[in-house]
Design a protein around this motif. Structure first.
Motif, PDB file in Angstrom:
ATOM      1  N   PHE A  30       4.812  -2.259   6.319  1.00 36.39           N
ATOM      2  CA  PHE A  30       4.703  -3.708   6.186  1.00 36.39           C
ATOM      3  C   PHE A  30       3.438  -4.211   6.853  1.00 36.39           C
ATOM      4  CE2 PHE A  30       5.825  -8.069   7.526  1.00 36.39           C
ATOM      5  CZ  PHE A  30       6.049  -8.607   6.283  1.00 36.39           C
ATOM      6  N   LEU A  31       2.536  -4.831   6.112  1.00 39.29           N
ATOM      7  CA  LEU A  31       1.301  -5.507   6.526  1.00 39.29           C
ATOM      8  C   LEU A  31       0.206  -4.618   7.096  1.00 39.29           C
ATOM      9  CD1 LEU A  31       2.575  -8.845   8.083  1.00 39.29           C
ATOM     10  CD2 LEU A  31       1.602  -8.479   5.844  1.00 39.29           C
ATOM     11  N   LYS A  32       0.517  -3.557   7.824  1.00 34.91           N
ATOM     12  CA  LYS A  32      -0.537  -2.662   8.311  1.00 34.91           C
ATOM     13  C   LYS A  32       0.017  -1.267   8.523  1.00 34.91           C
ATOM     14  CE  LYS A  32      -0.426  -3.227  13.295  1.00 34.91           C
ATOM     15  NZ  LYS A  32      -1.237  -3.442  14.465  1.00 34.91           N
ATOM     16  N   CYS A  33      -0.867  -0.298   8.437  1.00 38.16           N
ATOM     17  CA  CYS A  33      -0.462   1.087   8.635  1.00 38.16           C
ATOM     18  C   CYS A  33      -0.407   1.394  10.128  1.00 38.16           C
ATOM     19  CB  CYS A  33      -1.446   2.029   7.950  1.00 38.16           C
ATOM     20  SG  CYS A  33      -1.401   1.922   6.165  1.00 38.16           S
ATOM     21  N   PRO A  34       0.505   2.274  10.534  1.00 44.50           N
ATOM     22  CA  PRO A  34       0.576   2.657  11.948  1.00 44.50           C
ATOM     23  C   PRO A  34      -0.674   3.432  12.379  1.00 44.50           C
ATOM     24  CG  PRO A  34       2.479   3.486  10.719  1.00 44.50           C
ATOM     25  CD  PRO A  34       1.551   2.875   9.745  1.00 44.50           C
ATOM     26  N   THR A  35      -0.776   3.658  13.664  1.00 44.30           N
ATOM     27  CA  THR A  35      -1.888   4.438  14.217  1.00 44.30           C
ATOM     28  C   THR A  35      -1.877   5.844  13.617  1.00 44.30           C
ATOM     29  OG1 THR A  35      -1.573   3.218  16.263  1.00 44.30           O
ATOM     30  CG2 THR A  35      -2.964   5.162  16.386  1.00 44.30           C
ATOM     31  N   LEU A  36      -3.035   6.411  13.434  1.00 45.77           N
ATOM     32  CA  LEU A  36      -3.248   7.739  12.862  1.00 45.77           C
ATOM     33  C   LEU A  36      -2.806   7.846  11.404  1.00 45.77           C
ATOM     34  CD1 LEU A  36      -2.222   9.980  15.880  1.00 45.77           C
ATOM     35  CD2 LEU A  36      -4.509   9.315  15.187  1.00 45.77           C
ATOM     36  N   SER A  37      -2.962   6.763  10.660  1.00 47.15           N
ATOM     37  CA  SER A  37      -2.701   6.808   9.221  1.00 47.15           C
ATOM     38  C   SER A  37      -3.735   5.952   8.498  1.00 47.15           C
ATOM     39  CB  SER A  37      -1.287   6.338   8.900  1.00 47.15           C
ATOM     40  OG  SER A  37      -1.097   5.030   9.344  1.00 47.15           O
ATOM     41  N   LEU A  38      -3.968   6.283   7.244  1.00 47.37           N
ATOM     42  CA  LEU A  38      -4.976   5.609   6.428  1.00 47.37           C
ATOM     43  C   LEU A  38      -4.316   4.850   5.292  1.00 47.37           C
ATOM     44  CD1 LEU A  38      -7.509   8.545   6.068  1.00 47.37           C
ATOM     45  CD2 LEU A  38      -7.691   6.584   7.581  1.00 47.37           C
ATOM     46  N   ILE A  39      -4.960   3.782   4.844  1.00 47.10           N
ATOM     47  CA  ILE A  39      -4.476   3.010   3.716  1.00 47.10           C
ATOM     48  C   ILE A  39      -4.889   3.718   2.422  1.00 47.10           C
ATOM     49  CG2 ILE A  39      -4.628   0.818   2.493  1.00 47.10           C
ATOM     50  CD1 ILE A  39      -5.293  -0.494   5.184  1.00 47.10           C
ATOM     51  N   LYS A  40      -3.920   3.977   1.556  1.00 46.91           N
ATOM     52  CA  LYS A  40      -4.192   4.638   0.284  1.00 46.91           C
ATOM     53  C   LYS A  40      -3.977   3.733  -0.914  1.00 46.91           C
ATOM     54  CE  LYS A  40      -5.480   8.570   1.741  1.00 46.91           C
ATOM     55  NZ  LYS A  40      -6.832   9.020   1.496  1.00 46.91           N
ATOM     56  N   GLY A  41      -3.418   2.540  -0.691  1.00 47.22           N
ATOM     57  CA  GLY A  41      -3.160   1.603  -1.784  1.00 47.22           C
ATOM     58  C   GLY A  41      -2.129   0.582  -1.347  1.00 47.22           C
ATOM     59  N   LYS A  42      -1.470  -0.035  -2.319  1.00 48.22           N
ATOM     60  CA  LYS A  42      -0.443  -1.033  -2.037  1.00 48.22           C
ATOM     61  C   LYS A  42       0.851  -0.638  -2.719  1.00 48.22           C
ATOM     62  CE  LYS A  42      -2.999  -5.265  -1.261  1.00 48.22           C
ATOM     63  NZ  LYS A  42      -3.112  -6.663  -1.669  1.00 48.22           N
ATOM     64  N   CYS A  43       1.954  -0.790  -1.995  1.00 50.88           N
ATOM     65  CA  CYS A  43       3.280  -0.585  -2.583  1.00 50.88           C
ATOM     66  C   CYS A  43       3.754  -1.870  -3.250  1.00 50.88           C
ATOM     67  CB  CYS A  43       4.276  -0.167  -1.509  1.00 50.88           C
ATOM     68  SG  CYS A  43       3.918   1.441  -0.788  1.00 50.88           S
ATOM     69  N   SER A  44       3.514  -2.989  -2.588  1.00 54.73           N
ATOM     70  CA  SER A  44       3.860  -4.301  -3.127  1.00 54.73           C
ATOM     71  C   SER A  44       2.905  -5.307  -2.491  1.00 54.73           C
ATOM     72  CB  SER A  44       5.316  -4.641  -2.833  1.00 54.73           C
ATOM     73  OG  SER A  44       5.516  -4.787  -1.448  1.00 54.73           O
ATOM     74  N   ARG A  45       3.227  -6.577  -2.621  1.00 53.70           N
ATOM     75  CA  ARG A  45       2.321  -7.615  -2.141  1.00 53.70           C
ATOM     76  C   ARG A  45       2.065  -7.522  -0.632  1.00 53.70           C
ATOM     77  NH1 ARG A  45       2.552 -13.536  -4.340  1.00 53.70           N
ATOM     78  NH2 ARG A  45       0.406 -14.016  -3.874  1.00 53.70           N
ATOM     79  N   PHE A  46       3.103  -7.266   0.157  1.00 50.79           N
ATOM     80  CA  PHE A  46       2.966  -7.244   1.606  1.00 50.79           C
ATOM     81  C   PHE A  46       3.109  -5.843   2.199  1.00 50.79           C
ATOM     82  CE2 PHE A  46       4.506 -11.609   0.754  1.00 50.79           C
ATOM     83  CZ  PHE A  46       3.402 -12.292   1.233  1.00 50.79           C
ATOM     84  N   GLN A  47       3.271  -4.830   1.380  1.00 52.37           N
ATOM     85  CA  GLN A  47       3.429  -3.468   1.871  1.00 52.37           C
ATOM     86  C   GLN A  47       2.253  -2.614   1.441  1.00 52.37           C
ATOM     87  OE1 GLN A  47       7.222  -2.086   0.461  1.00 52.37           O
ATOM     88  NE2 GLN A  47       8.214  -2.681   2.372  1.00 52.37           N
TER      89      GLN A  47
END
Length: 64
Positions: A39-56
């Protein structure tokens, strides 16, 4: 002629939203790519790969 000033911003917003919707992966696609939804941001030691939904966001751990 005055209506063109009102229509131009509308078309820009419409095109911007249409371009951004193609980045949404969906929860199943995120899980298939060995990611998880956050939800809204990825935890530490993880990268953003895309969007699951509007806020995820679809996140993937750096560690594996």
């Amino acid at each position: 002629m005055k209506i063109l000033y009102l229509l131009f911003p509308f078309f820009l917003l419409f095109l911007q939203s249409a371009a951004g919707s193609s980045r949404a992966l969906g929860k199943k696609e995120c899980l298939r790519r060995n990611g998880f939804c956050a939800f809204l941001k990825c935890p530490t030691l993880s990268l953003i790969k895309g969007k699951c939904s509007r806020f995820q966001l679809c996140c993937k751990s750096i560690l594996g």
